[in-house]
Enzyme design. Sequence first.
Site, short mmCIF file in Angstrom:
data_model
loop_
_atom_site.label_atom_id
_atom_site.label_comp_id
_atom_site.label_asym_id
_atom_site.label_seq_id
_atom_site.Cartn_x
_atom_site.Cartn_y
_atom_site.Cartn_z
N THR A 71 -13.03 -1.86 1.42
CA THR A 71 -12.05 -0.78 1.50
C THR A 71 -11.00 -0.98 0.41
O THR A 71 -10.43 -2.06 0.29
CB THR A 71 -11.36 -0.78 2.88
OG1 THR A 71 -12.36 -0.72 3.90
CG2 THR A 71 -10.43 0.41 3.02
N LYS A 128 -7.66 -1.11 -1.43
CA LYS A 128 -6.26 -1.32 -1.05
C LYS A 128 -5.40 -1.32 -2.31
O LYS A 128 -5.88 -1.70 -3.38
CB LYS A 128 -6.11 -2.66 -0.32
CG LYS A 128 -7.04 -2.86 0.86
CD LYS A 128 -6.67 -2.01 2.04
CE LYS A 128 -7.58 -2.30 3.23
NZ LYS A 128 -7.21 -1.52 4.44
N LYS A 185 -4.13 1.14 0.60
CA LYS A 185 -4.82 2.34 1.07
C LYS A 185 -4.14 3.62 0.62
O LYS A 185 -4.79 4.66 0.50
CB LYS A 185 -4.95 2.31 2.60
CG LYS A 185 -3.63 2.27 3.35
CD LYS A 185 -3.83 2.46 4.85
CE LYS A 185 -4.51 1.28 5.49
NZ LYS A 185 -4.64 1.45 6.95
N LYS A 244 -14.99 1.98 -0.29
CA LYS A 244 -14.65 2.92 0.78
C LYS A 244 -13.23 3.45 0.64
O LYS A 244 -12.31 2.70 0.36
CB LYS A 244 -14.81 2.20 2.13
CG LYS A 244 -14.28 2.96 3.33
CD LYS A 244 -14.39 2.10 4.58
CE LYS A 244 -13.67 2.75 5.75
NZ LYS A 244 -12.20 2.78 5.55
N HIS A 260 -15.74 6.56 10.23
CA HIS A 260 -14.64 5.67 10.62
C HIS A 260 -14.17 6.07 12.01
O HIS A 260 -14.17 7.26 12.35
CB HIS A 260 -13.49 5.76 9.63
CG HIS A 260 -12.52 4.62 9.75
ND1 HIS A 260 -11.60 4.54 10.77
CD2 HIS A 260 -12.36 3.49 9.01
CE1 HIS A 260 -10.90 3.42 10.64
NE2 HIS A 260 -11.34 2.77 9.58
N ARG A 261 -13.77 5.07 12.80
CA ARG A 261 -13.38 5.33 14.19
C ARG A 261 -11.87 5.34 14.39
O ARG A 261 -11.37 4.97 15.46
CB ARG A 261 -14.04 4.30 15.11
CG ARG A 261 -13.66 2.86 14.81
CD ARG A 261 -14.30 1.91 15.81
NE ARG A 261 -13.90 0.52 15.59
CZ ARG A 261 -14.11 -0.47 16.45
NH1 ARG A 261 -14.73 -0.23 17.59
NH2 ARG A 261 -13.71 -1.70 16.19
N HIS A 285 -17.90 1.95 12.14
CA HIS A 285 -17.18 0.70 12.33
C HIS A 285 -17.35 0.25 13.78
O HIS A 285 -17.20 1.04 14.70
CB HIS A 285 -15.70 0.89 12.00
CG HIS A 285 -15.46 1.13 10.55
ND1 HIS A 285 -14.70 0.29 9.77
CD2 HIS A 285 -15.89 2.10 9.71
CE1 HIS A 285 -14.67 0.73 8.53
NE2 HIS A 285 -15.39 1.84 8.47
N SER A 319 -15.69 -4.80 9.91
CA SER A 319 -14.58 -4.64 8.97
C SER A 319 -13.28 -4.97 9.67
O SER A 319 -13.08 -4.61 10.82
CB SER A 319 -14.54 -3.20 8.45
OG SER A 319 -13.43 -2.98 7.61
#
Length: 473
Positions: A173, A175, A177, A201, A294-295, A327, A379
């Site tokens: 991911t 960063k 973000k 991501k 993504h959750r 995830h 993750s």
Amino acid sequence: MSPQTETKASVGFKAGLKEYKLTYYTPQYETKDTDILAAFRVTPQPGVPPEEAGAAVAAESSTGTWTTVWTDGLTSLDRYKGRCYHIEPVPGEKDQYICYAAYPLDLFEEGSVTNMFTSIVGNVFGFKALRALRLEDLRIPVAYVKTFQGPPHGIQVERDKLNKYGRPLLGCTIKPKLGLSAKNYGRAVYECLRGGLDFTKDDENVNSQPFMRWRDRFLFCAEAIYKSQAETGEIKGHYLNATAGTCEEMIKRAIFARELGVPMLMHDYLTGGFTANTSLAHYCRDNGLLLHIHRAMHAVIDRQKNHGMHFRVLAKALRLSGGDHIHSGTVVGKLEGERDITLGFVDLLRDDFIEKDRSRGIYFTQDWVSLPGVIPVASGGIHVWHMPALTEIFGDDSVLQFGGGTLGHPWGNAPGAVANRVAVEACVKARNEGRDLAAEGNAIIREACKWSPELAAACEVWKEIKFEFPAMD
């Protein structure tokens, strides 16, 4: 006509209140293969019997309401009502019960997770007779599963598209973000991909903000993908977050991604909603795009032990609605996740047939009848020292996603990616040779450090990092 005049519709009708258990608690009921079954953790208010509480849940999530109504006589309640058919106390918990409910399939619209949840959990959680209520599991019958498309492609098709086999996939991911310009964001993507990662991501809250509009991000990320593919000879991907304020805008972003020729999209399925997610999943299948899920917001729903909904239910719903990745927690990182319970819903995501196993939180046997599987994504607070445990726990059909564990490398993004790639290949090689990753994991990583200075530097930086907090609830 006066209110006292008897009509044909009122014959046999007695106005007033009636205990739910008289109609909706049916312990003699034998469940059907076509029923949707639910396991609720029920905490009744003091003085409310568990039979009444369980019946109230079944009633209020199907045909019941707070009073007797004369229009009950215009339909067949026995055909359409939900039933509480079994109740058992929760071991070690006072005044908590697992109440099992069965719902006839005719209560639900075909292919609609939205309608399924609106019925089963849409209203009953605010019921005053209950102190708390949690949906622990659902059994989705084969007849209902077959009304869904499910994941756009599934595990095997994804591996074939990417030409990657025999190991977990690696992601990162980007960063920070929020706050990067599109060009700097694309540069970070490129460095990670050229270093050896399979994916990068968008974070869940990266949509289209003033500092980085979505179209600019898509363009620079596509450039990074193509450049890294040309240099490495491997297929690369970036999860371009198509989540938007409207379904129309979401599909517009998906169309642009397809026109760029990138391999995958991303969606925040809980904040975006199941209707939007299912629409995007259908678009992705029709247009050859993989879909990463993504959750975000899940812990609002599933964190409490006695109220809300367990993540295994949300995972099943996602497999129906559609997504190629989701995830799932890490067991070892910064986010909550118990090993046996996590592996229980990981199996529910990946396997075709899962047996009932209460030790792993699986209340019902689930048959997915060839619905494509979903790859779990580990993750959150993981780094190279976690690689042996992650490889052993999740196996090959997984994505191991290192955000800070890539971008926090002291030498930069590309060396951070190299460290993760060397670590996972060392773990897979050791596993294939028959070594015990759980017992020898640290030794395997140290051996790999001898021929990878990037990994050695990463190991030195994160050798003391742990996320261990005592449980308070």
